[in-house]
Design a protein around this motif. Structure first.
Motif, short mmCIF file in Angstrom:
data_model
loop_
_atom_site.label_atom_id
_atom_site.label_comp_id
_atom_site.label_asym_id
_atom_site.label_seq_id
_atom_site.Cartn_x
_atom_site.Cartn_y
_atom_site.Cartn_z
N ALA A 1 0.85 -1.20 0.00
CA ALA A 1 0.00 0.00 0.00
C ALA A 1 0.88 1.25 0.00
O ALA A 1 1.97 1.26 0.56
CB ALA A 1 -0.93 0.00 1.20
N LEU A 2 0.38 2.29 -0.61
CA LEU A 2 1.09 3.56 -0.70
C LEU A 2 0.74 4.43 0.50
O LEU A 2 -0.43 4.56 0.85
CB LEU A 2 0.67 4.26 -2.00
N ASP A 3 1.75 5.01 1.10
CA ASP A 3 1.55 5.97 2.19
C ASP A 3 0.82 7.18 1.63
O ASP A 3 1.19 7.71 0.59
CB ASP A 3 2.91 6.38 2.77
N ARG A 4 -0.21 7.64 2.28
CA ARG A 4 -1.02 8.76 1.80
C ARG A 4 -0.25 10.07 1.71
O ARG A 4 -0.66 10.98 1.03
CB ARG A 4 -2.23 8.98 2.72
N HIS A 5 0.88 10.18 2.40
CA HIS A 5 1.60 11.45 2.46
C HIS A 5 2.81 11.47 1.55
O HIS A 5 3.70 12.27 1.74
CB HIS A 5 2.00 11.75 3.90
N VAL A 6 2.85 10.62 0.54
CA VAL A 6 3.98 10.56 -0.38
C VAL A 6 3.73 11.54 -1.54
O VAL A 6 2.59 11.76 -1.95
CB VAL A 6 4.20 9.12 -0.90
N SER A 7 4.81 12.14 -2.04
CA SER A 7 4.71 13.08 -3.15
C SER A 7 4.61 12.31 -4.46
O SER A 7 5.39 11.39 -4.72
CB SER A 7 5.95 13.97 -3.15
N GLU A 8 3.64 12.69 -5.31
CA GLU A 8 3.41 12.02 -6.58
C GLU A 8 3.40 13.03 -7.71
O GLU A 8 2.93 14.14 -7.56
CB GLU A 8 2.05 11.31 -6.59
N GLU A 9 3.91 12.60 -8.88
CA GLU A 9 3.80 13.38 -10.11
C GLU A 9 2.88 12.61 -11.04
O GLU A 9 3.20 11.48 -11.47
CB GLU A 9 5.18 13.54 -10.76
N ALA A 10 1.74 13.17 -11.36
CA ALA A 10 0.75 12.48 -12.20
C ALA A 10 1.31 12.25 -13.60
O ALA A 10 1.86 13.15 -14.22
CB ALA A 10 -0.53 13.29 -12.27
N LEU A 11 1.17 11.02 -14.09
CA LEU A 11 1.57 10.67 -15.45
C LEU A 11 0.34 10.45 -16.33
O LEU A 11 0.28 10.92 -17.45
CB LEU A 11 2.45 9.42 -15.45
#
Length: 106
Positions: free
Chosen positions: A85-95
């Protein structure tokens, strides 16, 4: 990166995603996932030199959530529903972003 959807390809658990790497005049398939929902994002973290990816999973009896896909030296996992599962507070760049209909994000 390619997200493939359609009534013959997608099911209650999602659609297919491919990550392709240019290799001369050809491409290598570095991911061939099933049961994948949008959005697809690149994370700031890397594994074995490749960006970690975030995708949605859920449906078909599985609760909806986001997971982290990590490169294993040759490819990304084929079944994202088994990924951590992904931590909700991680920085993401939408692709590839969400469009309707898609997985509801809790």
């Amino acid at each position: 990166m390619v997200y493939v959807e359609g009534s013959d390809i997608c099911g209650s658990g999602g659609c297919k995603m491919y990550v392709l790497e240019e290799h001369g005049n050809d491409f290598r398939v570095r991911a061939r996932t099933t049961v994948t929902w949008l959005p697809i994002s690149r994370l700031a973290t890397r594994t074995l030199g490749w960006s970690d990816l975030a995708v949605g999973v859920g449906g078909g009896g599985l609760p909806t959530h986001r997971v982290r896909l990590q490169f294993d030296g040759w490819e990304y996992p084929g079944n994202p529903s088994l990924a951590p599962a992904l931590d909700r507070h991680v920085s993401e760049e939408a692709l590839i972003t969400v469009k309707t209909p898609s997985m509801p994000i809790p």
